[in-house]
Design a protein around this motif. Structure first.
Motif, PDB file in Angstrom:
ATOM      1  N   ALA A 234       0.614  -1.465   0.234  1.00  0.00           N
ATOM      2  CA  ALA A 234       0.238   0.395  -0.307  1.00  0.00           C
ATOM      3  C   ALA A 234       0.863   1.537   0.124  1.00  0.00           C
ATOM      4  N   TYR A 235       1.864   1.226  -0.610  1.00  0.00           N
ATOM      5  CA  TYR A 235       3.436   2.106   0.185  1.00  0.00           C
ATOM      6  C   TYR A 235       3.538   2.397  -1.787  1.00  0.00           C
ATOM      7  N   PRO A 236       3.006   2.125  -2.507  1.00  0.00           N
ATOM      8  CA  PRO A 236       3.949   1.872  -4.294  1.00  0.00           C
ATOM      9  C   PRO A 236       4.467   2.919  -4.441  1.00  0.00           C
ATOM     10  N   ARG A 237       4.303   3.911  -4.196  1.00  0.00           N
ATOM     11  CA  ARG A 237       4.953   5.034  -4.422  1.00  0.00           C
ATOM     12  C   ARG A 237       6.740   5.260  -4.021  1.00  0.00           C
ATOM     13  N   VAL A 238       6.821   4.678  -2.463  1.00  0.00           N
ATOM     14  CA  VAL A 238       7.727   4.294  -2.503  1.00  0.00           C
ATOM     15  C   VAL A 238       8.992   2.693  -2.648  1.00  0.00           C
ATOM     16  N   VAL A 239       7.882   1.938  -2.056  1.00  0.00           N
ATOM     17  CA  VAL A 239       8.264   0.611  -2.727  1.00  0.00           C
ATOM     18  C   VAL A 239       8.115  -0.057  -3.768  1.00  0.00           C
ATOM     19  N   THR A 240       9.228  -0.826  -4.144  1.00  0.00           N
ATOM     20  CA  THR A 240       9.314  -1.360  -5.357  1.00  0.00           C
ATOM     21  C   THR A 240       9.807  -3.348  -5.193  1.00  0.00           C
ATOM     22  N   ASP A 241       9.140  -4.250  -5.895  1.00  0.00           N
ATOM     23  CA  ASP A 241       9.784  -5.024  -5.803  1.00  0.00           C
ATOM     24  C   ASP A 241      11.000  -5.259  -5.794  1.00  0.00           C
ATOM     25  N   GLU A 242      11.975  -4.788  -6.170  1.00  0.00           N
ATOM     26  CA  GLU A 242      13.381  -5.311  -5.642  1.00  0.00           C
ATOM     27  C   GLU A 242      14.296  -3.992  -4.506  1.00  0.00           C
ATOM     28  N   GLY A 243      13.534  -2.981  -4.763  1.00  0.00           N
ATOM     29  CA  GLY A 243      14.261  -2.140  -3.500  1.00  0.00           C
ATOM     30  C   GLY A 243      14.940  -1.591  -3.793  1.00  0.00           C
ATOM     31  N   SER A 244      15.992  -1.089  -2.872  1.00  0.00           N
ATOM     32  CA  SER A 244      16.995  -0.728  -3.654  1.00  0.00           C
ATOM     33  C   SER A 244      18.714  -1.077  -4.126  1.00  0.00           C
ATOM     34  N   PRO A 245      18.468  -1.454  -4.950  1.00  0.00           N
ATOM     35  CA  PRO A 245      20.089  -2.454  -5.030  1.00  0.00           C
ATOM     36  C   PRO A 245      21.517  -2.027  -4.793  1.00  0.00           C
ATOM     37  N   GLU A 246      20.858  -0.606  -5.038  1.00  0.00           N
ATOM     38  CA  GLU A 246      22.536   0.261  -4.296  1.00  0.00           C
ATOM     39  C   GLU A 246      22.921  -0.052  -2.832  1.00  0.00           C
ATOM     40  N   ALA A 247      21.298   0.240  -2.415  1.00  0.00           N
ATOM     41  CA  ALA A 247      21.900  -0.267  -0.798  1.00  0.00           C
ATOM     42  C   ALA A 247      22.246  -1.496  -0.249  1.00  0.00           C
ATOM     43  N   LYS A 248      21.406  -1.858  -1.590  1.00  0.00           N
ATOM     44  CA  LYS A 248      21.667  -3.493  -0.516  1.00  0.00           C
ATOM     45  C   LYS A 248      23.125  -4.398  -1.021  1.00  0.00           C
ATOM     46  N   GLN A 249      23.571  -3.905  -1.997  1.00  0.00           N
ATOM     47  CA  GLN A 249      25.479  -4.122  -2.533  1.00  0.00           C
ATOM     48  C   GLN A 249      26.087  -3.355  -1.607  1.00  0.00           C
ATOM     49  N   LEU A 250      26.002  -2.535  -1.077  1.00  0.00           N
ATOM     50  CA  LEU A 250      27.243  -1.806  -0.416  1.00  0.00           C
ATOM     51  C   LEU A 250      27.173  -2.020   0.938  1.00  0.00           C
TER      52      LEU A 250
END
Ligand code: SF4
Length: 355
Positions: A239-255
């Motif tokens: 219910a928060y699609p303007r901010v939350v996507t299926d994949e999230g933030s790849p950059e943050a996850k990689q860091l």
């Protein structure tokens, strides 16, 4: 929350639905401390039918940081002469014998910073002094600690460390899934992680809705949660699609994946949860304060009168704790849940109890 003529028709319908709901009783855990405070602040509890109960969960990073971690931070400041940099909320959290605020009173160099990078910058400006940043938090704050390490490497610093107590939310969902009928998932966490974890929970039969933080977003998420619950089939809704996507933030996850790895972690009042923490990888042990200063393990001792453990697991309300509002207040907190601005006890105290 006051209704006004500018309120959209869908939002008005959601409020009417929540007020008049008369289906099966439903308990919803708002795992995240920010949700707990926003729900109180916006007066959303007053909108809910008696058939809907909100339970506060363990999603306040300061509240779940164990006394033993505070003990190690105090030891860094008092025994090892390290300048300890921390978010302000941790200053008054009780350790076994003292808080960081008390350690400062006894001569320890303890400083409040607003971001891990502030501590890294202080270390760069004062190469003659050792610095440690107290790295607590969930998926939303862990990337910034990793970024500070990244910058310390870039700047060639040998006097900057993290004392890690970082935690991950999915472990909290697993640990709490039998304490609630469904979850209100924290939108900022899933902006980083994406939706894989909530899909996995649905596959395990656990329902929930990913929610944003405005009054409208919270009301909408609650209305969706209650309506879908009535259908009797496990679900998840973003219910928060303007901010939350299926994949999230790849950059943050990689860091984070570059510098940290999962570990077992102790949660105040809850105990050890396997694979629920994040620590620096061995290759970066020189940035790990616990390794570098050989800090002893230990979970410390909580005040035996404090019911934070039960509050954090949704087993009792803050008002059920005998110390609430008398011995324990935000000015003189006994437990971490009253200290933290995201803590359930603090929210109940500041906003006047259950309703
Ligand atoms: S009211 Fe104070 S002592 Fe009681 S559970 Fe909350 S923080 Fe702990």
């Amino acid at each position: 929350m006051k209704q006004n003529h500018q309120m959209s028709a869908p939002l008005r319908r959601a409020i009417d639905f929540l007020k008049t709901y008369d289906g099966p009783e439903v308990r919803i855990m708002e795992v995240c401390g920010t949700h707990t405070h926003e729900i109180f602040k916006q007066g959303i509890r007053q909108l809910l039918s008696p058939k809907i109960t909100l339970i506060s969960g363990p999603g306040c990073p300061v509240c779940v940081t164990p006394a033993g971690y505070i003990d190690r931070a105090v030891a860094l400041a008092l025994d090892h002469g390290v300048t300890v940099c921390t978010f302000g909320d941790l200053m008054r959290v009780p350790g076994t014998e003292m808080s960081l605020s008390m350690a400062r009173g006894r001569g320890g160099d303890v400083r409040v910073v607003y971001a891990p990078e502030d501590a890294e910058k202080l270390a760069a400006e004062h190469p003659e002094k050792p610095f440690a940043f107290l790295s607590v938090g969930f998926e939303t704050t862990t990337p910034s600690s990793c970024l500070a390490v990244d910058h310390a490497i870039r700047d060639g610093l040998d006097n900057f460390t993290l004392l890690t107590a970082n935690k991950t939310m999915p472990a909290a969902y697993e640990a709490m899934k039998n304490s609630t009928d469904l979850f209100l998932y924290p939108g900022h966490v899933h902006a980083i992680t994406g939706l894989a974890d909530v899909k996995k929970m649905q596959q395990e039969g656990v329902s929930g809705v990913v929610a944003g933080f405005t009054a409208g977003e919270l009301i909408t998420a609650l209305a969706i949660a209650v309506k879908k619950y009535g259908e009797g089939v496990p679900f998840y809704v973003n219910a928060y699609p303007r901010v939350v996507t299926d994949e999230g933030s790849p950059e943050a996850k990689q860091l984070v994946a570059k510098y940290m790895e999962p570990c077992d972690a102790w949660w105040r009042g809850i105990g050890m949860l396997p694979d629920s923490g994040m620590r620096l990888k061995k290759a970066y042990a020189r940035f790990d304060a616990a390794e570098r200063y050989a800090l002893p393990e230990g979970n410390g001792k909580d005040n035996p009168g404090c019911h934070c453990g039960d509050v954090l697991q949704g087993r009792c309300r803050p008002e059920d704790c005998p110390l609430f509002g008398t011995v324990c207040t935000p000015v003189h907190p006994t437990g971490a849940c009253m200290v933290s601005s995201e803590g359930a006890c603090s929210a109940y105290y500041l906003y006047g109890g259950e309703k």
